[in-house]
Design a protein around this motif. Sequence first.
Motif, PDB file in Angstrom:
ATOM      1  N   CYS A  33       0.825  -1.215   0.000  1.00  0.00           N
ATOM      2  CA  CYS A  33       0.000   0.000   0.000  1.00  0.00           C
ATOM      3  C   CYS A  33       0.858   1.263   0.000  1.00  0.00           C
ATOM      4  O   CYS A  33       0.428   2.316  -0.485  1.00  0.00           O
ATOM      5  N   SER A  34       2.074   1.179   0.544  1.00  0.00           N
ATOM      6  CA  SER A  34       2.959   2.347   0.658  1.00  0.00           C
ATOM      7  C   SER A  34       3.842   2.532  -0.562  1.00  0.00           C
ATOM      8  O   SER A  34       4.755   3.364  -0.543  1.00  0.00           O
ATOM      9  N   ASN A  35       3.605   1.781  -1.626  1.00  0.00           N
ATOM     10  CA  ASN A  35       4.417   1.907  -2.833  1.00  0.00           C
ATOM     11  C   ASN A  35       4.265   3.300  -3.430  1.00  0.00           C
ATOM     12  O   ASN A  35       3.166   3.866  -3.463  1.00  0.00           O
ATOM     13  N   ASN A  36       5.373   3.879  -3.886  1.00  0.00           N
ATOM     14  CA  ASN A  36       5.323   5.225  -4.482  1.00  0.00           C
ATOM     15  C   ASN A  36       4.510   5.273  -5.764  1.00  0.00           C
ATOM     16  O   ASN A  36       3.988   6.321  -6.134  1.00  0.00           O
ATOM     17  N   ALA A  37       4.401   4.146  -6.462  1.00  0.00           N
ATOM     18  CA  ALA A  37       3.645   4.095  -7.718  1.00  0.00           C
ATOM     19  C   ALA A  37       2.189   3.750  -7.415  1.00  0.00           C
ATOM     20  O   ALA A  37       1.904   2.665  -6.907  1.00  0.00           O
ATOM     21  N   PRO A  38       1.233   4.642  -7.709  1.00  0.00           N
ATOM     22  CA  PRO A  38      -0.177   4.374  -7.393  1.00  0.00           C
ATOM     23  C   PRO A  38      -0.686   3.079  -7.997  1.00  0.00           C
ATOM     24  O   PRO A  38      -1.466   2.358  -7.368  1.00  0.00           O
ATOM     25  N   GLY A  39      -0.246   2.764  -9.226  1.00  0.00           N
ATOM     26  CA  GLY A  39      -0.723   1.561  -9.892  1.00  0.00           C
ATOM     27  C   GLY A  39      -0.276   0.276  -9.233  1.00  0.00           C
ATOM     28  O   GLY A  39      -0.859  -0.792  -9.483  1.00  0.00           O
ATOM     29  N   ALA A  40       0.770   0.342  -8.413  1.00  0.00           N
ATOM     30  CA  ALA A  40       1.277  -0.863  -7.749  1.00  0.00           C
ATOM     31  C   ALA A  40       0.561  -1.143  -6.431  1.00  0.00           C
ATOM     32  O   ALA A  40       0.770  -2.194  -5.824  1.00  0.00           O
ATOM     33  N   ARG A  41      -0.282  -0.210  -5.997  1.00  0.00           N
ATOM     34  CA  ARG A  41      -1.013  -0.405  -4.739  1.00  0.00           C
ATOM     35  C   ARG A  41      -2.283  -1.221  -4.993  1.00  0.00           C
ATOM     36  O   ARG A  41      -2.916  -1.074  -6.036  1.00  0.00           O
ATOM     37  N   PRO A  42      -2.686  -2.026  -4.028  1.00  0.00           N
ATOM     38  CA  PRO A  42      -3.944  -2.763  -4.186  1.00  0.00           C
ATOM     39  C   PRO A  42      -5.137  -1.840  -3.964  1.00  0.00           C
ATOM     40  O   PRO A  42      -5.002  -0.758  -3.397  1.00  0.00           O
ATOM     41  N   THR A  43      -6.321  -2.257  -4.416  1.00  0.00           N
ATOM     42  CA  THR A  43      -7.549  -1.559  -4.046  1.00  0.00           C
ATOM     43  C   THR A  43      -7.940  -2.023  -2.649  1.00  0.00           C
ATOM     44  O   THR A  43      -7.406  -3.020  -2.133  1.00  0.00           O
ATOM     45  N   MET A  44      -8.898  -1.343  -2.041  1.00  0.00           N
ATOM     46  CA  MET A  44      -9.326  -1.772  -0.712  1.00  0.00           C
ATOM     47  C   MET A  44     -10.052  -3.114  -0.776  1.00  0.00           C
ATOM     48  O   MET A  44     -10.012  -3.883   0.185  1.00  0.00           O
ATOM     49  N   ARG A  45     -10.706  -3.424  -1.895  1.00  0.00           N
ATOM     50  CA  ARG A  45     -11.339  -4.737  -2.011  1.00  0.00           C
ATOM     51  C   ARG A  45     -10.283  -5.837  -2.027  1.00  0.00           C
ATOM     52  O   ARG A  45     -10.427  -6.878  -1.374  1.00  0.00           O
ATOM     53  N   GLN A  46      -9.189  -5.594  -2.772  1.00  0.00           N
ATOM     54  CA  GLN A  46      -8.100  -6.568  -2.785  1.00  0.00           C
ATOM     55  C   GLN A  46      -7.468  -6.692  -1.399  1.00  0.00           C
ATOM     56  O   GLN A  46      -7.184  -7.797  -0.923  1.00  0.00           O
ATOM     57  N   ALA A  47      -7.248  -5.535  -0.742  1.00  0.00           N
ATOM     58  CA  ALA A  47      -6.649  -5.557   0.595  1.00  0.00           C
ATOM     59  C   ALA A  47      -7.517  -6.342   1.565  1.00  0.00           C
ATOM     60  O   ALA A  47      -7.008  -7.114   2.391  1.00  0.00           O
ATOM     61  N   MET A  48      -8.845  -6.167   1.453  1.00  0.00           N
ATOM     62  CA  MET A  48      -9.755  -6.880   2.341  1.00  0.00           C
ATOM     63  C   MET A  48      -9.681  -8.389   2.093  1.00  0.00           C
ATOM     64  O   MET A  48      -9.698  -9.191   3.044  1.00  0.00           O
ATOM     65  N   ARG A  49      -9.572  -8.798   0.851  1.00  0.00           N
ATOM     66  CA  ARG A  49      -9.470 -10.228   0.527  1.00  0.00           C
ATOM     67  C   ARG A  49      -8.164 -10.825   1.057  1.00  0.00           C
ATOM     68  O   ARG A  49      -8.132 -11.963   1.527  1.00  0.00           O
ATOM     69  N   TYR A  50      -7.084 -10.053   0.985  1.00  0.00           N
ATOM     70  CA  TYR A  50      -5.813 -10.510   1.549  1.00  0.00           C
ATOM     71  C   TYR A  50      -5.943 -10.718   3.063  1.00  0.00           C
ATOM     72  O   TYR A  50      -5.497 -11.730   3.615  1.00  0.00           O
ATOM     73  N   LEU A  51      -6.564  -9.744   3.745  1.00  0.00           N
ATOM     74  CA  LEU A  51      -6.679  -9.796   5.200  1.00  0.00           C
ATOM     75  C   LEU A  51      -7.576 -10.940   5.651  1.00  0.00           C
ATOM     76  O   LEU A  51      -7.360 -11.522   6.724  1.00  0.00           O
ATOM     77  N   GLU A  52      -8.588 -11.239   4.851  1.00  0.00           N
ATOM     78  CA  GLU A  52      -9.501 -12.334   5.207  1.00  0.00           C
ATOM     79  C   GLU A  52      -8.947 -13.693   4.793  1.00  0.00           C
ATOM     80  O   GLU A  52      -9.562 -14.731   5.049  1.00  0.00           O
ATOM     81  N   GLY A  53      -7.790 -13.724   4.117  1.00  0.00           N
ATOM     82  CA  GLY A  53      -7.188 -14.982   3.700  1.00  0.00           C
ATOM     83  C   GLY A  53      -7.852 -15.616   2.510  1.00  0.00           C
ATOM     84  O   GLY A  53      -7.650 -16.820   2.239  1.00  0.00           O
ATOM     85  N   GLU A  54      -8.658 -14.852   1.758  1.00  0.00           N
ATOM     86  CA  GLU A  54      -9.350 -15.405   0.589  1.00  0.00           C
ATOM     87  C   GLU A  54      -8.382 -15.650  -0.567  1.00  0.00           C
ATOM     88  O   GLU A  54      -8.570 -16.575  -1.354  1.00  0.00           O
ATOM     89  N   VAL A  55      -7.355 -14.819  -0.683  1.00  0.00           N
ATOM     90  CA  VAL A  55      -6.325 -14.981  -1.710  1.00  0.00           C
ATOM     91  C   VAL A  55      -4.968 -14.699  -1.076  1.00  0.00           C
ATOM     92  O   VAL A  55      -4.865 -13.992  -0.071  1.00  0.00           O
ATOM     93  N   GLY A  56      -3.918 -15.237  -1.677  1.00  0.00           N
ATOM     94  CA  GLY A  56      -2.574 -14.989  -1.163  1.00  0.00           C
ATOM     95  C   GLY A  56      -1.977 -13.723  -1.736  1.00  0.00           C
ATOM     96  O   GLY A  56      -2.329 -13.291  -2.841  1.00  0.00           O
ATOM     97  N   LEU A  57      -1.073 -13.128  -0.988  1.00  0.00           N
ATOM     98  CA  LEU A  57      -0.398 -11.917  -1.451  1.00  0.00           C
ATOM     99  C   LEU A  57       0.599 -12.245  -2.553  1.00  0.00           C
ATOM    100  O   LEU A  57       1.283 -13.278  -2.491  1.00  0.00           O
ATOM    101  N   PRO A  58       0.721 -11.370  -3.560  1.00  0.00           N
ATOM    102  CA  PRO A  58       1.749 -11.585  -4.588  1.00  0.00           C
ATOM    103  C   PRO A  58       3.137 -11.324  -4.028  1.00  0.00           C
ATOM    104  O   PRO A  58       3.295 -10.841  -2.907  1.00  0.00           O
ATOM    105  N   GLU A  59       4.163 -11.638  -4.822  1.00  0.00           N
ATOM    106  CA  GLU A  59       5.537 -11.390  -4.408  1.00  0.00           C
ATOM    107  C   GLU A  59       5.735  -9.889  -4.181  1.00  0.00           C
ATOM    108  O   GLU A  59       5.226  -9.064  -4.938  1.00  0.00           O
ATOM    109  N   LEU A  60       6.474  -9.565  -3.148  1.00  0.00           N
ATOM    110  CA  LEU A  60       6.728  -8.165  -2.814  1.00  0.00           C
ATOM    111  C   LEU A  60       7.978  -7.702  -3.533  1.00  0.00           C
ATOM    112  O   LEU A  60       9.075  -8.211  -3.303  1.00  0.00           O
ATOM    113  N   LEU A  61       7.804  -6.715  -4.419  1.00  0.00           N
ATOM    114  CA  LEU A  61       8.933  -6.207  -5.190  1.00  0.00           C
ATOM    115  C   LEU A  61       9.579  -5.044  -4.462  1.00  0.00           C
ATOM    116  O   LEU A  61       8.948  -4.331  -3.690  1.00  0.00           O
ATOM    117  N   THR A  62      10.865  -4.817  -4.732  1.00  0.00           N
ATOM    118  CA  THR A  62      11.566  -3.667  -4.175  1.00  0.00           C
ATOM    119  C   THR A  62      10.944  -2.390  -4.719  1.00  0.00           C
ATOM    120  O   THR A  62      10.623  -2.322  -5.906  1.00  0.00           O
TER     121      THR A  62
END
Length: 627
Positions: free
Chosen positions: A594-623
């Motif tokens: 969420c703190s990525n400088n590039a807006p397009g690299a940030r998830p939406t809140m719907r995606q963030a909610m799915r990650y937090l609920e364990g519905e989907v796994g997080l993608p690889e974290l890039l530098t």
Amino acid sequence: MVENLALLWVFASLSIPVLSRHDEFFFDKFNGLHNNLSLNGAAEIEKNGVIRLTNDTRRSIGHAFYSSPIQFKNSTDGKAFSFSTAFTFAMVPEHPKLGGHGLAFTISPTKGLGGALPIGYLGLFNASSNGNFSNHVFAVEFDTVQGFDLGDINDNHVGIDINSLTSNASVPAAYFVDNSTRKELNLKSGMTIQAWIDYDSVRNELNVRLSPSSVKPKSSILSFHVDLSPILEESMFIGFSASTGVLVSSHYVFGWSFKMNGKAKSLSLTHPPTFPVPRKKHMALNICISVSTAFVLILFPIAVALPLIRRTKNLDVIEAWVLNLGPRPFSYQELNQATRGFKDTERLGFGGFGQVYKGNLPNSNTPVAVKRISHESKQGLREFICEIKSIGRLRHRNLVQLLGWCRRGGDLLLVYDFMPNGSLDKYLFDEPKTILSWKQRFKIIKGVASGLLYLHEEWQQTVIHRDIKAGNVLLDSELNGRLSDFGLAKLYEHGSNPITTKVVGTLGYLAPELTRTGKPTTSSDVFAFGALLLEIICGRRPIERKALPEELFLVDWVWEKWREGAIHEVVDKRLNGKYDEMEVALVLKLGLMCSNNAPGARPTMRQAMRYLEGEVGLPELLTPPDK
């Protein structure tokens, strides 16, 4: 003719500073015949030899700097020199009991201070530059307006500012008659005051003294241990900066002395200078202008079909419009009784542009929180309308519910559900009385995420909060997190493009693209949400000025530990290792996404909610792109 020229030369020489190889000057007054001062903005030299930094112009800035740079550091070892300055000043506000906003003695790399803003920034910084270590600005502020967002202690104080208007140290304005008798000093009284600022580079100590007389007190009102060597550059400019806001004040400087590696001469106040007193204006007129301006800027799109009416009727239009939004109007008597006359003992704290009180409604004994917005601020009225507009019809378990409103003359009041456990920041920073467990923190995170998802996608319009931070997350009786303070919120139709607007928010939570585009988006809210996730895990603010340089910016520090595979080192030590490692890793990773400088690299809140609920796994974290 020759005699006139001679007289002119004598008069001019009285104000020409005495220079020496130790960088010393003395102005007992000023005039426009010499070029030893550089003025900009509203600053000017009056005919009587007084510098007037600001006048009755709202939201203005005035600078007066010594024209030549001064060497502040030893070129061989980089150690700052000792210095001393004394000056006499006065502040004459338009309204006797209200300041607007203050002045500061300043040491800066430049005379221009480009991009600086008025109001609380005193013409020194802006929202982006405030707090940056690259500023290399030192100031002593004489502040007459309490800036809650900057942590001001009151509306009459002296503060030491290093690269930021959040003071490193501050005290109420006062002076010592002798070594022990301390007397209060009203900075906005219009009286002439002398200030002495002395820096001892051997002891690394800065002392500030004030007095309404010519005699320098033996005791300082503010003493601060600091090494200015890392702050000051080798060559710096010195001078004064002042600003006004919606309320204005004339800030005057009458005389000024400075000496490097020695003690500056005191100035005589035996015959205090005279200066013009600003013509007072009627408060009712100011309120009327503020209300009508708010109507034009905020309500015009809604009221475009209404006939143009006289300005004095605008208040009724605002009330009729607000009345249809849902929250019920309260009578002033109800809220005055509920808060026991807005007693200090009922005050919970400070919200955006106002104070918040605990109350119990007379008929039902229902506990409520009442926010009383400052009626002196045009921005306060805008916030009042904006909060009703943005949350009057919102219904979600993770949003603080607006129950009603009241406007009585200049008093603007909003009534909310009472949150007995206060704001989240009190449980995370400094020395909290109660330490939240990881289970409680994770529940708060998911609650805030759910509330944000509702705002962004699930209500009939897109609501962009614009001020997500721990201080705006309130905790109910069961420690559920609820978003509050919608005074800066923006509403858009789903799928529409946001418009460019003024950049607002809190330093450390502002998405980097905001300073370029000025367009708040759901993605800029997500950036602030990322900062919130990291501070909940780490138990520290996004920018921690007392931290080591490598730990100053929370997101950078967490990134570094992530790359090192040492994420356990960033988890709040007060948890004593009692946390779910998989959940902590999930939230840390999401916070960095969420703190990525590039807006397009940030998830939406719907995606963030799915990650937090364990519905989907997080993608690889890039530098991050800038690493």
